[in-house]
Write a protein that holds these residues in place. Structure first.
Motif, PDB file in Angstrom:
ATOM      1  N   GLY A 110      -5.382 -17.660 -34.366  1.00 16.83           N
ATOM      2  CA  GLY A 110      -6.150 -16.888 -35.332  1.00 16.83           C
ATOM      3  C   GLY A 110      -7.614 -16.739 -35.000  1.00 16.83           C
ATOM      4  N   ASN A 111      -8.010 -17.182 -33.790  1.00 18.87           N
ATOM      5  CA  ASN A 111      -9.423 -17.131 -33.418  1.00 18.87           C
ATOM      6  C   ASN A 111      -9.684 -16.297 -32.163  1.00 18.87           C
ATOM      7  OD1 ASN A 111     -11.151 -19.123 -35.239  1.00 18.87           O
ATOM      8  ND2 ASN A 111      -9.132 -20.041 -34.935  1.00 18.87           N
ATOM      9  N   SER A 112      -8.813 -15.316 -31.908  1.00 16.81           N
ATOM     10  CA  SER A 112      -9.052 -14.261 -30.919  1.00 16.81           C
ATOM     11  C   SER A 112      -9.040 -14.714 -29.461  1.00 16.81           C
ATOM     12  CB  SER A 112     -10.374 -13.541 -31.215  1.00 16.81           C
ATOM     13  OG  SER A 112     -10.369 -13.001 -32.515  1.00 16.81           O
ATOM     14  N   THR A 113      -8.159 -15.652 -29.116  1.00 17.27           N
ATOM     15  CA  THR A 113      -8.008 -16.029 -27.711  1.00 17.27           C
ATOM     16  C   THR A 113      -7.692 -14.782 -26.875  1.00 17.27           C
ATOM     17  OG1 THR A 113      -7.290 -18.295 -28.150  1.00 17.27           O
ATOM     18  CG2 THR A 113      -6.564 -17.317 -26.076  1.00 17.27           C
ATOM     19  N   GLY A 114      -8.431 -14.628 -25.774  1.00 18.58           N
ATOM     20  CA  GLY A 114      -8.268 -13.450 -24.923  1.00 18.58           C
ATOM     21  C   GLY A 114      -9.232 -12.331 -25.233  1.00 18.58           C
ATOM     22  N   GLY A 115      -9.945 -12.427 -26.365  1.00 13.29           N
ATOM     23  CA  GLY A 115     -10.964 -11.447 -26.695  1.00 13.29           C
ATOM     24  C   GLY A 115     -12.244 -11.699 -25.913  1.00 13.29           C
ATOM     25  N   ILE A 116     -13.180 -10.746 -25.966  1.00 12.28           N
ATOM     26  CA  ILE A 116     -14.416 -10.843 -25.186  1.00 12.28           C
ATOM     27  C   ILE A 116     -15.620 -10.873 -26.123  1.00 12.28           C
ATOM     28  CG2 ILE A 116     -15.860  -9.755 -23.425  1.00 12.28           C
ATOM     29  CD1 ILE A 116     -13.277  -8.461 -22.337  1.00 12.28           C
ATOM     30  N   TYR A 117     -16.461 -11.884 -25.930  1.00 13.89           N
ATOM     31  CA  TYR A 117     -17.630 -12.122 -26.783  1.00 13.89           C
ATOM     32  C   TYR A 117     -18.882 -12.179 -25.909  1.00 13.89           C
ATOM     33  CZ  TYR A 117     -20.584 -14.401 -30.331  1.00 13.89           C
ATOM     34  OH  TYR A 117     -21.585 -14.708 -31.236  1.00 13.89           O
ATOM     35  N   GLU A 118     -19.943 -11.524 -26.340  1.00  7.82           N
ATOM     36  CA  GLU A 118     -21.216 -11.561 -25.617  1.00  7.82           C
ATOM     37  C   GLU A 118     -22.164 -12.532 -26.307  1.00  7.82           C
ATOM     38  OE1 GLU A 118     -23.243  -7.916 -23.936  1.00  7.82           O
ATOM     39  OE2 GLU A 118     -24.660  -8.441 -25.534  1.00  7.82           O
ATOM     40  N   SER A 119     -22.486 -13.629 -25.612  1.00 12.06           N
ATOM     41  CA  SER A 119     -23.371 -14.639 -26.189  1.00 12.06           C
ATOM     42  C   SER A 119     -24.822 -14.178 -26.202  1.00 12.06           C
ATOM     43  CB  SER A 119     -23.262 -15.943 -25.385  1.00 12.06           C
ATOM     44  OG  SER A 119     -22.044 -16.575 -25.633  1.00 12.06           O
ATOM     45  N   TYR A 120     -25.523 -14.510 -27.288  1.00  8.36           N
ATOM     46  CA  TYR A 120     -26.926 -14.152 -27.459  1.00  8.36           C
ATOM     47  C   TYR A 120     -27.145 -12.657 -27.235  1.00  8.36           C
ATOM     48  CZ  TYR A 120     -27.474 -19.202 -27.279  1.00  8.36           C
ATOM     49  OH  TYR A 120     -27.356 -20.552 -27.530  1.00  8.36           O
ATOM     50  N   GLY A 121     -26.187 -11.864 -27.724  1.00  5.17           N
ATOM     51  CA  GLY A 121     -26.289 -10.419 -27.561  1.00  5.17           C
ATOM     52  C   GLY A 121     -25.547  -9.705 -28.671  1.00  5.17           C
ATOM     53  N   ARG A 122     -24.558  -8.928 -28.307  1.00  4.98           N
ATOM     54  CA  ARG A 122     -23.858  -8.072 -29.259  1.00  4.98           C
ATOM     55  C   ARG A 122     -22.718  -8.759 -29.999  1.00  4.98           C
ATOM     56  NH1 ARG A 122     -22.383  -3.589 -24.978  1.00  4.98           N
ATOM     57  NH2 ARG A 122     -22.301  -5.505 -23.717  1.00  4.98           N
ATOM     58  N   GLY A 123     -22.449 -10.009 -29.655  1.00  7.73           N
ATOM     59  CA  GLY A 123     -21.357 -10.707 -30.329  1.00  7.73           C
ATOM     60  C   GLY A 123     -19.995 -10.228 -29.830  1.00  7.73           C
ATOM     61  N   TRP A 124     -19.044 -10.127 -30.746  1.00  5.93           N
ATOM     62  CA  TRP A 124     -17.704  -9.699 -30.352  1.00  5.93           C
ATOM     63  C   TRP A 124     -17.709  -8.247 -29.867  1.00  5.93           C
ATOM     64  CZ3 TRP A 124     -13.781 -12.573 -29.229  1.00  5.93           C
ATOM     65  CH2 TRP A 124     -13.639 -13.837 -29.824  1.00  5.93           C
ATOM     66  N   LEU A 125     -17.182  -8.033 -28.661  1.00  5.24           N
ATOM     67  CA  LEU A 125     -17.063  -6.686 -28.113  1.00  5.24           C
ATOM     68  C   LEU A 125     -15.661  -6.134 -28.324  1.00  5.24           C
ATOM     69  CD1 LEU A 125     -18.985  -7.117 -24.745  1.00  5.24           C
ATOM     70  CD2 LEU A 125     -19.886  -6.416 -26.975  1.00  5.24           C
ATOM     71  N   ILE A 126     -14.661  -7.000 -28.236  1.00  2.20           N
ATOM     72  CA  ILE A 126     -13.277  -6.579 -28.450  1.00  2.20           C
ATOM     73  C   ILE A 126     -12.416  -7.807 -28.735  1.00  2.20           C
ATOM     74  CG2 ILE A 126     -12.723  -6.644 -25.982  1.00  2.20           C
ATOM     75  CD1 ILE A 126     -10.884  -4.201 -26.482  1.00  2.20           C
ATOM     76  N   LYS A 127     -11.483  -7.659 -29.668  1.00  2.00           N
ATOM     77  CA  LYS A 127     -10.563  -8.739 -30.017  1.00  2.00           C
ATOM     78  C   LYS A 127      -9.121  -8.267 -29.825  1.00  2.00           C
ATOM     79  CE  LYS A 127     -13.415 -10.890 -33.655  1.00  2.00           C
ATOM     80  NZ  LYS A 127     -13.388 -11.352 -35.076  1.00  2.00           N
ATOM     81  N   PRO A 128      -8.220  -9.192 -29.518  1.00  2.24           N
ATOM     82  CA  PRO A 128      -6.805  -8.816 -29.467  1.00  2.24           C
ATOM     83  C   PRO A 128      -6.274  -8.585 -30.875  1.00  2.24           C
ATOM     84  CG  PRO A 128      -7.036 -11.172 -29.179  1.00  2.24           C
ATOM     85  CD  PRO A 128      -8.422 -10.614 -29.196  1.00  2.24           C
ATOM     86  N   THR A 129      -5.175  -7.875 -30.991  1.00  3.84           N
ATOM     87  CA  THR A 129      -4.559  -7.669 -32.302  1.00  3.84           C
ATOM     88  C   THR A 129      -3.913  -8.978 -32.767  1.00  3.84           C
ATOM     89  OG1 THR A 129      -2.388  -7.062 -31.422  1.00  3.84           O
ATOM     90  CG2 THR A 129      -4.025  -5.292 -31.664  1.00  3.84           C
ATOM     91  N   PRO A 130      -3.756  -9.158 -34.066  1.00  2.00           N
ATOM     92  CA  PRO A 130      -3.062 -10.353 -34.566  1.00  2.00           C
ATOM     93  C   PRO A 130      -1.662 -10.508 -33.966  1.00  2.00           C
ATOM     94  CG  PRO A 130      -4.191  -9.249 -36.364  1.00  2.00           C
ATOM     95  CD  PRO A 130      -4.294  -8.344 -35.173  1.00  2.00           C
ATOM     96  N   GLU A 131      -0.993  -9.403 -33.723  1.00  4.44           N
ATOM     97  CA  GLU A 131       0.342  -9.463 -33.133  1.00  4.44           C
ATOM     98  C   GLU A 131       0.275  -9.990 -31.697  1.00  4.44           C
ATOM     99  OE1 GLU A 131       4.392  -9.301 -32.898  1.00  4.44           O
ATOM    100  OE2 GLU A 131       3.141  -9.006 -34.682  1.00  4.44           O
ATOM    101  N   ASP A 132      -0.702  -9.508 -30.926  1.00  3.97           N
ATOM    102  CA  ASP A 132      -0.845  -9.968 -29.545  1.00  3.97           C
ATOM    103  C   ASP A 132      -1.248 -11.438 -29.476  1.00  3.97           C
ATOM    104  OD1 ASP A 132      -0.119  -7.518 -28.573  1.00  3.97           O
ATOM    105  OD2 ASP A 132      -2.160  -6.827 -28.198  1.00  3.97           O
ATOM    106  N   GLU A 133      -1.989 -11.893 -30.482  1.00  6.83           N
ATOM    107  CA  GLU A 133      -2.419 -13.298 -30.505  1.00  6.83           C
ATOM    108  C   GLU A 133      -1.255 -14.278 -30.597  1.00  6.83           C
ATOM    109  OE1 GLU A 133      -6.009 -15.161 -32.135  1.00  6.83           O
ATOM    110  OE2 GLU A 133      -6.205 -13.310 -33.287  1.00  6.83           O
ATOM    111  N   LYS A 134      -0.109 -13.784 -31.005  1.00  7.14           N
ATOM    112  CA  LYS A 134       1.063 -14.654 -31.109  1.00  7.14           C
ATOM    113  C   LYS A 134       1.539 -15.138 -29.740  1.00  7.14           C
ATOM    114  CE  LYS A 134       2.752 -12.579 -35.424  1.00  7.14           C
ATOM    115  NZ  LYS A 134       3.842 -11.792 -36.056  1.00  7.14           N
ATOM    116  N   ALA A 135       0.981 -14.580 -28.674  1.00  6.52           N
ATOM    117  CA  ALA A 135       1.314 -15.025 -27.316  1.00  6.52           C
ATOM    118  C   ALA A 135       0.798 -16.439 -27.046  1.00  6.52           C
ATOM    119  CB  ALA A 135       0.739 -14.062 -26.286  1.00  6.52           C
TER     120      ALA A 135
END
Length: 200
Positions: A110-135
């Motif tokens: 539930g915490n977006s494993t596989g998503g991309i986050y920019e530190s000290y910048g824009r924050g979350w750029l893209i997150k996986p779908t909840p369905e994909d997170e079930k992987a």
């Protein structure tokens, strides 16, 4: 005679194919050779695994490669223990424990494993779908994969593509690969089979 020549050429072909992959180990399974520790959190080797664990200061911590990597395919295995909030940074630079770069998330369900986050910048750029997170396997080993070429980043978790991002700021980025321990304490993650194939 022809039979033996066929066997020899087959073996050479298989060997050439394996070498063409170009993968090399970033973690040798014995010690932290090739890596730098940032901060006071714990990084050590146990049973052939690279372990990150919160220290008494309960702050952010990083383990970065001594070498910078621009275009590559990175593969790694991780197992969440305790909280498990961690991540893999690409094209990153670190000053003390302040990191500039892009994190491919490693975290509990539930915490977006596989998503991309920019530190000290824009924050979350893209997150996986909840369905994909079930992987994500919350209790066992997981296989992560990151492909970075120019301004494009693709991530996979256990063979499933999680996100694809095209971003000019990432394209201009330079720096090392780094593993993270999140702040707050109570975190422990195991890593193994960390390997990289550099691309043009």
């Amino acid at each position: 005679m022809m039979k033996y020549l066929f066997i020899i050429f087959s073996c050479l072909f298989i060997s050439a194919g394996a070498n063409a992959q170009g993968f090399k180990k970033l973690f040798n399974g014995k010690d932290l050779t090739g890596w730098n520790i940032h901060g006071t959190e714990k990084w050590y080797v146990e049973d052939g695994h690279l372990v990150c664990e919160s220290g008494p200061d309960k702050k952010y911590g990083y383990l970065s490669t001594e070498k910078a990597y621009k275009n590559f395919v990175l593969e790694y295995r991780f197992k969440l223990e305790a909280n498990g909030n961690s991540g893999v940074f690409i094209r990153s630079t670190i000053d003390g424990t302040k990191i500039s770069g892009w994190q491919v998330e490693v975290a509990p369900p539930g915490n977006s494993t596989g998503g991309i986050y920019e530190s000290y910048g824009r924050g979350w750029l893209i997150k996986p779908t909840p369905e994909d997170e079930k992987a994500l396997n919350p209790d066992g080993w997981n296989k992560g994969k990151i492909r970075v070429v120019g301004d494009e980043v693709t991530t996979w978790l256990n063979g499933k593509q999680m996100v694809f991002l095209k971003d000019s700021k990432i394209g201009a980025g330079e720096g090392s690969i780094a593993l993270q321990i999140h702040d707050g304490g109570g975190i422990k993650v195991r890593w193994k089979k960390i390997r990289i194939s550099e691309l043009p």
